[in-house]
Scaffold this active site. Structure first.
Site, mmCIF file in Angstrom:
data_model
loop_
_atom_site.group_PDB
_atom_site.id
_atom_site.type_symbol
_atom_site.label_atom_id
_atom_site.label_comp_id
_atom_site.label_asym_id
_atom_site.label_seq_id
_atom_site.Cartn_x
_atom_site.Cartn_y
_atom_site.Cartn_z
ATOM 1 N N ILE A 32 -50.159 3.067 9.040
ATOM 2 C CA ILE A 32 -49.070 3.933 8.596
ATOM 3 C C ILE A 32 -49.594 5.206 7.961
ATOM 4 C CG2 ILE A 32 -47.458 2.037 8.263
ATOM 5 C CD1 ILE A 32 -48.107 2.227 5.263
ATOM 6 N N SER A 33 -50.850 5.204 7.508
ATOM 7 C CA SER A 33 -51.399 6.381 6.852
ATOM 8 C C SER A 33 -52.325 7.168 7.776
ATOM 9 C CB SER A 33 -52.158 5.962 5.586
ATOM 10 O OG SER A 33 -53.094 4.953 5.876
ATOM 11 N N GLY A 34 -52.330 6.826 9.062
ATOM 12 C CA GLY A 34 -53.150 7.567 10.002
ATOM 13 C C GLY A 34 -54.273 6.715 10.569
ATOM 14 N N LYS A 51 -61.249 5.218 6.260
ATOM 15 C CA LYS A 51 -59.816 5.451 6.117
ATOM 16 C C LYS A 51 -59.623 6.674 5.235
ATOM 17 C CE LYS A 51 -55.564 3.012 4.756
ATOM 18 N NZ LYS A 51 -55.009 1.722 4.267
ATOM 19 N N ASP A 148 -47.659 -7.058 2.456
ATOM 20 C CA ASP A 148 -47.753 -6.540 3.827
ATOM 21 C C ASP A 148 -48.542 -7.502 4.698
ATOM 22 O OD1 ASP A 148 -47.115 -4.690 5.763
ATOM 23 O OD2 ASP A 148 -48.883 -3.449 5.412
#
Length: 473
Positions: A32-34, A51, A148
């Site tokens: 979701i953050s790339g 990341k 999650d």
């Protein structure tokens, strides 16, 4: 506060390029953050995963909680973190970012791993479950709720038969203080009290019921519900709760099944699976959190400690060999996570006439863009449009792949509806246009019978193409 300051001290402010070379084109996956990229330690030539997050309080909290948990052998390790300014090609100036160097996980995601083992057995599923449970226990002992837990966040260290499975991505983790009011979920892994918390939260915001001094909350037990769903899918190849109608929001029938704990063990897939396995699933999918197995109860359960062979080959491996099935479970559900979350922070929108963003000002002056016209597309400001376009494509995959409550005209109409939406947001995609033409699409519906699995597989390729295109901008 001391933990936060200690974490801040551990973050390096020297350039990451002094110690690592980064392969900007090789991507290990996209969250979701790339995308997660590959970097190489210059002094040892060892490969790591990288990341990159915008340096914001939420990102620092993710790093802090992950670092707190990362000492466990079943949680992906953080090697080191850099705070650098990074400018991507689509940006006019550098932006402060956190660059998180993590251990490389070469063995792939849980479902991918299962799909590669044609003889994935119940004993292997039990061993994987034990490792996941050990990771969760470590988090829970630190009073951290992961929030999650899903197959995409469970990675194997390498491709060896005895490779450990590790938990990753702490982007939605929180310290459990009994006030986890913001529901974070993926539909097929969401616990009933999360839905109840969401329902009450929405009513309170609307003024329908007075705000209670002790609001309905949810906590670490939701991770255990998610574990129960993952075990179920590992054993049979499909989720315990599904809807007759597929969309990015949770339909009423699916919500009702979750809230009442209504699921079955269909004979065809479950006849050879042990009663011990069914028992642990039942006890994890209890609607009331207080009746649900604790993490210690999971680790003490006979299924995880059995001396029986449990060498029966599971049907899940065969089902997951079909890429379209995996696409249906993973993409149409788990990867919708970013679009389904209720954000922790409230967002207020300025009136368009007072906005200062130059892209939006230009769009206002241009007015509604004519059909087939070219317009300026900013990577970040256009991210929401891109997410919606991908959502619509994933809805098509869901409609094609997931079990249908009934066949016939209703399901055909539903497929036509979701495809109309997908086409509306992805008209510029040549692959989708060619695909629709080959499937006899007339702009409103399919005129011939559709091979749904084939369509799902091609739409998956469209998603990959669109994602790559957006990231390269």
């Amino acid at each position: 506060m001391s933990e936060e300051s200690d974490m801040d001290k551990a973050i390096k402010e020297t350039s990451i390029l002094e110690e690592y070379s980064i392969n900007w084109t090789q991507k290990l996956g996209a969250g979701i953050s790339g995308p997660v990229r590959v970097c190489v330690k210059k002094s040892t030539q060892e490969r790591f995963a990288l990341k990159i997050l915008l340096d914001r309080p939420k990102a620092r909290n993710e790093v802090r909680l992950h670092m707190m948990c990362a000492t466990h052998p079943n949680i992906v390790q953080i090697i080191e973190v850099f705070a650098n300014s990074v400018q991507f090609p689509h940006e006019s100036s550098p932006r402060a970012r956190l660059l998180i160097v993590m251990e490389m996980m070469e063995g792939g995601e849980l479902f991918h791993r299962i799909s590669q083992h044609r003889h994935f057995t119940e004993k292997q599923a039990s061993q994987v479950t034990k490792q996941i449970a050990l990771a969760l226990r470590h988090c829970h002992l630190l009073n951290i709720a992961h929030r999650d837990l899903k197959p995409e966040n469970l990675l194997f260290k390498d491709n060896s038969l005895d490779a450990p499975v590790k938990l990753c991505d702490f982007g939605f983790a929180k310290i459990d203080q009994g006030d986890l009011m913001t529901p974070q979920f993926t539909p097929y892994y969401v616990a009933p009290q999360v839905l109840e918390a969401q329902r009450r939260h929405q009513k309170e915001k609307s003024g329908i019921i007075p705000t209670s001094p002790t609001p309905y909350t949810y906590n670490k037990s939701c991770d255990l519900w998610s574990l129960g769903v993952i075990i179920y899918v590992m054993l049979c190849g499909y989720p315990p709760f599904y809807s007759k109608h597929h969309s990015r929001t949770i339909p009423k029938d699916m919500r009702r099944k979750i809230m009442t704990g209504s699921f079955e063990f269909p004979e065809e897939e479950w006849s050879q699976i042990s009663e011990m396995a069914k028992d642990v699933v039942r006890k994890l999918l209890k609607v009331k959190p207080e009746e649900r197995l604790t993490i210690e109860g999971v680790l003490d359960h006979p299924w995880l400690n059995s001396t029986e062979a449990l060498d029966n080959v599971l049907p899940s491996a065969q089902l997951m060999m079909d890429k379209a099935v995996v696409a249906g479970i993973q993409q149409a559900h788990a990867e919708q996570l970013a679009n389904m979350r209720i954000q922790d922070l409230k967002v207020s929108l300025k009136p368009l006439h007072s906005v200062n963003n130059p892209i939006l000002r230009k769009r206002k002056l241009l007015g509604t863009k004519p059909k087939d016209s070219v317009y300026i597309h900013d990577h970040e400001n256009g991210a929401e449009d891109s997410n919606v376009a991908l959502e619509k494509l994933r809805d098509v995959i869901a409609q094609c792949i997931l079990p249908q409550a009934g066949k016939g005209e209703n399901e055909d109409e539903k497929l036509n509806e979701v495809m109309q939406e997908a086409w509306k947001y992805n008209r510029e995609c040549k692959l989708l246009r060619d695909t629709l033409q080959s499937f006899s699409w007339n702009g409103r519906g399919f005129t011939d019978k559709v091979d749904r699995l084939k369509l799902a597989e091609i739409v998956k390729q469209v998603i990959e193409e669109q994602t790559t295109s957006h990231e390269s901008q």
